[in-house]
Write a protein that holds these residues in place. Structure first.
Motif, PDB file in Angstrom:
ATOM      1  N   UNK A   1       0.979  -1.109   0.218  1.00  0.00           N
ATOM      2  CA  UNK A   1       0.022   0.003   0.021  1.00  0.00           C
ATOM      3  C   UNK A   1       0.991   1.117  -0.126  1.00  0.00           C
ATOM      4  N   UNK A   2       0.219   2.259   0.101  1.00  0.00           N
ATOM      5  CA  UNK A   2       0.940   3.566   0.065  1.00  0.00           C
ATOM      6  C   UNK A   2       1.997   3.754   1.340  1.00  0.00           C
ATOM      7  N   UNK A   3       3.192   4.222   0.764  1.00  0.00           N
ATOM      8  CA  UNK A   3       4.337   4.351   1.590  1.00  0.00           C
ATOM      9  C   UNK A   3       4.195   5.391   2.474  1.00  0.00           C
ATOM     10  N   UNK A   4       3.324   6.382   2.471  1.00  0.00           N
ATOM     11  CA  UNK A   4       2.987   7.552   3.147  1.00  0.00           C
ATOM     12  C   UNK A   4       2.641   7.220   4.456  1.00  0.00           C
ATOM     13  N   UNK A   5       1.862   5.908   4.580  1.00  0.00           N
ATOM     14  CA  UNK A   5       1.252   5.504   5.873  1.00  0.00           C
ATOM     15  C   UNK A   5       2.461   4.874   6.647  1.00  0.00           C
TER      16      UNK A   5
ATOM     17  N   UNK B   1     -12.324   7.808  -2.197  1.00  0.00           N
ATOM     18  CA  UNK B   1     -12.626   9.169  -2.047  1.00  0.00           C
ATOM     19  C   UNK B   1     -11.694  10.203  -2.680  1.00  0.00           C
ATOM     20  N   UNK B   2     -11.801  10.770  -3.686  1.00  0.00           N
ATOM     21  CA  UNK B   2     -10.815  11.406  -4.370  1.00  0.00           C
ATOM     22  C   UNK B   2     -10.746  12.941  -3.751  1.00  0.00           C
TER      23      UNK B   2
ATOM     24  N   UNK C   1      -3.792  11.079   4.856  1.00  0.00           N
ATOM     25  CA  UNK C   1      -4.113  10.602   3.491  1.00  0.00           C
ATOM     26  C   UNK C   1      -2.762  10.157   2.339  1.00  0.00           C
ATOM     27  N   UNK C   2      -3.290   9.492   1.617  1.00  0.00           N
ATOM     28  CA  UNK C   2      -2.136   8.949   0.408  1.00  0.00           C
ATOM     29  C   UNK C   2      -2.412  10.447  -0.457  1.00  0.00           C
ATOM     30  N   UNK C   3      -1.327  10.611  -1.539  1.00  0.00           N
ATOM     31  CA  UNK C   3      -1.110  11.403  -2.424  1.00  0.00           C
ATOM     32  C   UNK C   3      -1.540  11.078  -3.828  1.00  0.00           C
ATOM     33  N   UNK C   4      -2.558  11.723  -4.716  1.00  0.00           N
ATOM     34  CA  UNK C   4      -2.634  11.124  -5.834  1.00  0.00           C
ATOM     35  C   UNK C   4      -1.746  11.801  -6.804  1.00  0.00           C
ATOM     36  N   UNK C   5      -1.952  11.660  -8.010  1.00  0.00           N
ATOM     37  CA  UNK C   5      -0.856  11.905  -9.359  1.00  0.00           C
ATOM     38  C   UNK C   5      -0.494  13.363  -9.251  1.00  0.00           C
TER      39      UNK C   5
ATOM     40  N   UNK D   1      -2.223  15.763  -4.386  1.00  0.00           N
ATOM     41  CA  UNK D   1      -3.280  16.161  -3.637  1.00  0.00           C
ATOM     42  C   UNK D   1      -3.710  14.938  -2.603  1.00  0.00           C
ATOM     43  N   UNK D   2      -4.174  14.985  -1.472  1.00  0.00           N
ATOM     44  CA  UNK D   2      -4.335  14.102  -0.626  1.00  0.00           C
ATOM     45  C   UNK D   2      -5.701  13.330  -0.897  1.00  0.00           C
ATOM     46  N   UNK D   3      -5.841  12.207  -0.769  1.00  0.00           N
ATOM     47  CA  UNK D   3      -7.009  11.583  -1.152  1.00  0.00           C
ATOM     48  C   UNK D   3      -7.148   9.993  -0.441  1.00  0.00           C
ATOM     49  N   UNK D   4      -8.309   9.431  -0.146  1.00  0.00           N
ATOM     50  CA  UNK D   4      -8.459   8.254   0.158  1.00  0.00           C
ATOM     51  C   UNK D   4      -8.495   7.067  -0.698  1.00  0.00           C
ATOM     52  N   UNK D   5      -7.337   6.179  -0.959  1.00  0.00           N
ATOM     53  CA  UNK D   5      -7.758   5.227  -2.050  1.00  0.00           C
ATOM     54  C   UNK D   5      -8.761   4.256  -1.762  1.00  0.00           C
ATOM     55  N   UNK D   6      -9.022   3.394  -2.545  1.00  0.00           N
ATOM     56  CA  UNK D   6      -9.866   2.267  -2.443  1.00  0.00           C
ATOM     57  C   UNK D   6      -9.065   1.106  -1.970  1.00  0.00           C
TER      58      UNK D   6
END
Length: 803
Positions: free
Chosen positions: A285-289, A723-724, A739-743, A746-751
């Motif tokens: 999953x996201x490394x930011x977590x 949640x974009x 939150x994770x970061x999108x492309x 920006x912060x978003x909540x991935x599925x």
């Protein structure tokens, strides 16, 4: 002498040939009363008693016997077959039991099929099989409630776009919502011991007619186990003991309960202890977590320390114990008195999302410490029930309760020597009187009144961690403030036709707030807050069976939430660089809701359920920018902060769709699924719109279940949608650190999804063992708005013994 010998021989023959059988639920092993037993030509019949026992001597040894009960599947057997299985016969619950009884809608027993509201029931068999870690997990595992977590010691339910103080939480019919239930995520539900819960009923949509203020999005009513009487003159003794281990946070949970019963007296004692270590997240999953570093105090100085295992969320562990004592007295068939005593206490536990906030420079962490002090809850609840014919009622229920709540917050900035603390205590008194009237033909009336009084104690302090010097500081709430409400309601159920039931109700509630503000630390432009508000709420709905296998329900209802002490009088840092200040000029918010439900049963093989809803919230109490003595910023805890306050500054609408399905493929295999879709928008007074803060993402599950007499397994998948950034509430967009970061950065909540397996095997009638493997693909994920990552691969072992 011959007569005595003959009598002894006769008694021996009776003992040899008599056969007493016990009929039990296949999952819970609880006895089933009123099971009708008969042969093919109905020439011989029998009926099980309260303990599920019946004498089958009237039937021949090899004669085919039929066992029938409204709630269970038909079962055929013979005396000989039952004897080979230890004189126990097990029945399987029907696919869709339309005669299921619910309590939460009127506080009295009603047939679920007559209720227009959507209601989810988590019964004893579900709780025993799932064996949840906390009551928050109990709700989440239902597949119908979304739960947010800011720390391991937490769980904030979201229902139909509403959360926290817009949902009502009750235990045995007594509301836990108090005067300081906040709009931010809260964790009061973990005070309820899941091992003491007999069943949970969740009402979706407003429940203000029965429960008053706060019941806008739904009601979660936990019914705890009762003390059981003996059916004979002798003392009955029974109990349960269980152990649970979970690998993701090295959980160790112990539980025991013991019941002593006489014919008129019964005692139930329950105790549970939980110990949780730091939670370990998944690998994919996201490394930011990842928790790459944390703050440690070395020789009195705060330093950043690399985390040896970045998947371990340090610190998240805590421990908790729960006690419950029930005493029941039944002097006759008319009256019964039930006393329930509950106590729950946690250790200190970290608010993890605050500990991962970066500092303003982005090169370190903002806080060295941020933890809640022990969360304590005590409730003493005395309930008096009368059954029988009164002048105006057939049932009378008087409930009086006292509750005491304690919580505290403690935070210290990185390399700051001052630790700021606030401590809150709430004393809550409540009295309810409820009547049931079944005298008016096809009309049943439920009516009653309620009085609640809350007093808030609040203190603030600051401690120099180097000198240990403690001094007073601003409290979170006005100390000594009170919140009280007086209400009356009437609720009716009219059976217009055998297949058409109409329900309607009205309630008037009046709420008073009295708070005096201390100006020692802040020059408030007001001295006190004295709110005096009334609210009229109602509901109207029907349940209709156009065909025996098709049900249509419709319900229109209103709900309200009166401002409480948290809305009117709190001072706290809502986010980095922002502080919320008191606002005494508030009014209640109102919700208007409509709901349509359809349920179709295909030959007891497939059951489909769906519900669509729309809720409009007026004068919503929301946090917005504010002027304090004409200033947009003030100094709070040594930091210049933007001023905000709770205000009636928005309207909101929420709509959605809920779907459920059950398919019974064979006697042993079944499939279950749930899906919830919700959308919500907040409309500002200036006409701008933004996504609702507590609107959950699309979520669902799919279960493949196998069960026989001894074994039950459940292979299932849980799913949460994305949640974009553009669908995040404005207040959530500033919390990039959770939150994770999108492309676009920006912060978003991935599925996310998880694959899971639960299994439970019954070694004997007394001993069960469970083996669960959660998230066995080791996904790394965070549920929407959560500050702590969910567990990675998690092996759970459980033992349960009934004695």
């Amino acid at each position: 002498m011959n007569k005595v010998l003959f009598l002894l021989i006769f008694l021996c023959i009776q003992v040899v040939f008599a056969q007493q059988v016990t009929v039990l639920d296949i999952e819970t092993h609880e006895p089933i009363e009123n099971v009708t037993i008969y042969n093919y030509d109905h020439s011989k019949t029998a009926l099980t008693d309260f303990d599920g026992k019946v004498d089958l001597t009237v039937f021949e040894s090899e004669e085919r016997i039929i066992f029938r009960h409204l709630s269970y599947q038909l079962r055929k057997s013979t005396r000989e077959q039952i004897h080979r299985h230890g004189d126990h016969l097990f029945l399987v619950m029907k696919a869709e039991e339309l005669d299921e009884v619910v309590m939460s809608v009127s506080k009295w027993e009603q047939q679920k099929k007559d209720i227009p509201n959507k209601i989810a029931i988590i019964d004893a068999r579900d709780i025993a099989f799932v064996s949840p870690q906390t009551s928050a997990d109990l709700l989440q595992n239902s597949g119908k409630v979304f739960v947010q977590k800011s720390q391991l010691g937490g769980g904030s339910p979201m229902i139909r776009g509403f959360a926290t103080n817009r949902l009502l939480l009750s235990v045995d019919g007594v509301r836990m919502n108090n005067a300081i239930f906040r709009g931010g995520n809260l964790q009061s539900v973990i005070s309820i011991d899941p091992y003491s819960v007999k069943s949970t009923e969740i009402i979706f949509g407003p429940g203000s007619v029965i429960y008053g203020s706060d019941a806008i999005g739904g009601v979660m009513n936990f019914y705890t186990k009762k003390a059981e009487f003996s059916n004979s003159d002798s003392l009955s003794f029974s109990g349960n003991a269980s152990y649970r281990f979970a690998s993701a946070n090295l959980e160790n949970t112990l539980h025991v309960d013991v019941n002593l019963g006489k014919k008129k007296w019964a005692f139930l004692t329950s105790a549970s202890y939980n110990n949780f270590d730091d939670m370990k997240m998944g690998s994919h999953g996201p490394d930011s977590y990842l928790r790459k570093e944390y703050v440690s105090t070395v020789n009195g100085k705060d330093v950043l320390v690399p985390n040896n295992n970045t998947k371990v969320q340090n610190p998240t562990g805590y421990n908790q114990f729960n006690l419950m004592q029930k005493i029941a007295y039944k002097p006759n068939n008319t009256w019964q008195y039930d006393l329930g005593l509950h106590y729950s206490e946690t250790s200190d536990y970290a608010r993890y999302d605050r500990l991962i906030r970066p500092n303003s420079a982005g090169d370190g962490l903002r806080s060295a410490e941020w933890y809640y002090g022990p969360q304590k809850w005590f409730m003493g609840n005395l309930q008096m029930n009368k059954r029988g014919k009164g002048i105006f009622y057939d049932g009378l229920k008087i409930t009086t309760a006292y509750q005491h709540f304690e919580e505290s917050r403690n935070d210290r900035g990185f390399q700051d020597v001052i630790r700021y603390s606030t401590e809150e205590k709430v004393d809550a008194l409540s009295t309810n009187i409820d009547f049931e009237n079944k005298k008016i033909g096809n009309l049943r009336l439920y009516y009653g009144g309620e009085y609640i009084f809350n007093k808030v104690g609040s203190m603030g302090s600051q401690e120099n961690v180097e000198t240990n010097e403690i001094s007073a500081s601003a409290s979170r709430y006005p100390d000594g403030s009170t919140w009280q409400t007086l209400a009356g309601y009437v609720h009716g159920e009219y059976k217009a036709k055998p297949n058409f039931t109409l329900l309607s109700g009205l309630r008037y509630s009046h709420v008073w707030i009295d708070a005096v503000f201390d100006k020692t630390y802040y020059p408030f432009p007001f001295d006190d807050a004295n709110l005096n508000n009334g609210a009229l709420t109602g509901s109207l709905g029907f349940s209709w069976f156009p065909k025996a296998d098709l049900q249509v329900t419709f319900n229109g209802s209103t709900g309200f939430r009166a401002p409480n002490i948290d809305d009117v009088g709190k001072i706290f840092d809502s986010e980095p660089g922002a502080v919320v200040v008191p606002n005494p000029d508030l009014e209640p918010e109102y919700a208007y809701n409509v709901e349509l439900g359809v349920q179709k049963n295909f030959n007891d093989k497939v059951v489909l359920k769906s519900a669509a809803f729309y809720t409009y919230l007026v004068d919503a109490l929301v946090r917005r920018d504010y002027l304090f003595n004409g200033e947009e910023e003030i100094i709070y805890n040594g930091e210049m902060s933007n001023v905000q306050a709770i205000q009636n500054a928005a309207n909101a609408f929420v709509y959605g769709f809920e779907f459920g399905a059950e398919a019974f493929l064979t006697d042993n295999f079944s499939v279950e699924s749930n899906l919830t879709f919700t959308e919500g928008i907040e409309e500002e007074d200036n006409g701008t719109e933004s996504p609702g803060r507590h609107v959950s993402p699309t979520f669902g599950d799919l279960h493949l279940i196998y069960k026989n007499q001894r074994l039950k397994t459940d292979l299932f998948v849980n799913y949460n949608g994305e949640v974009s950034f553009y669908d995040l509430a404005t207040s959530e967009r500033s919390k990039e650190y959770i939150y994770a970061s999108d492309a676009d950065g920006n912060p978003y909540s991935p599925s996310w999804y998880t694959l899971n397996l639960r299994s439970q095997y019954e070694i004997s009638n007394a001993l069960k063992v469970s083996l669960n493997l959660e998230n066995f693909t080791d996904q790394r994920y965070r549920s929407y708005s959560s500050g702590v990552s969910a567990p990675g691969i998690n092996l759970i072992i459980g033992l349960a013994y009934r004695f």
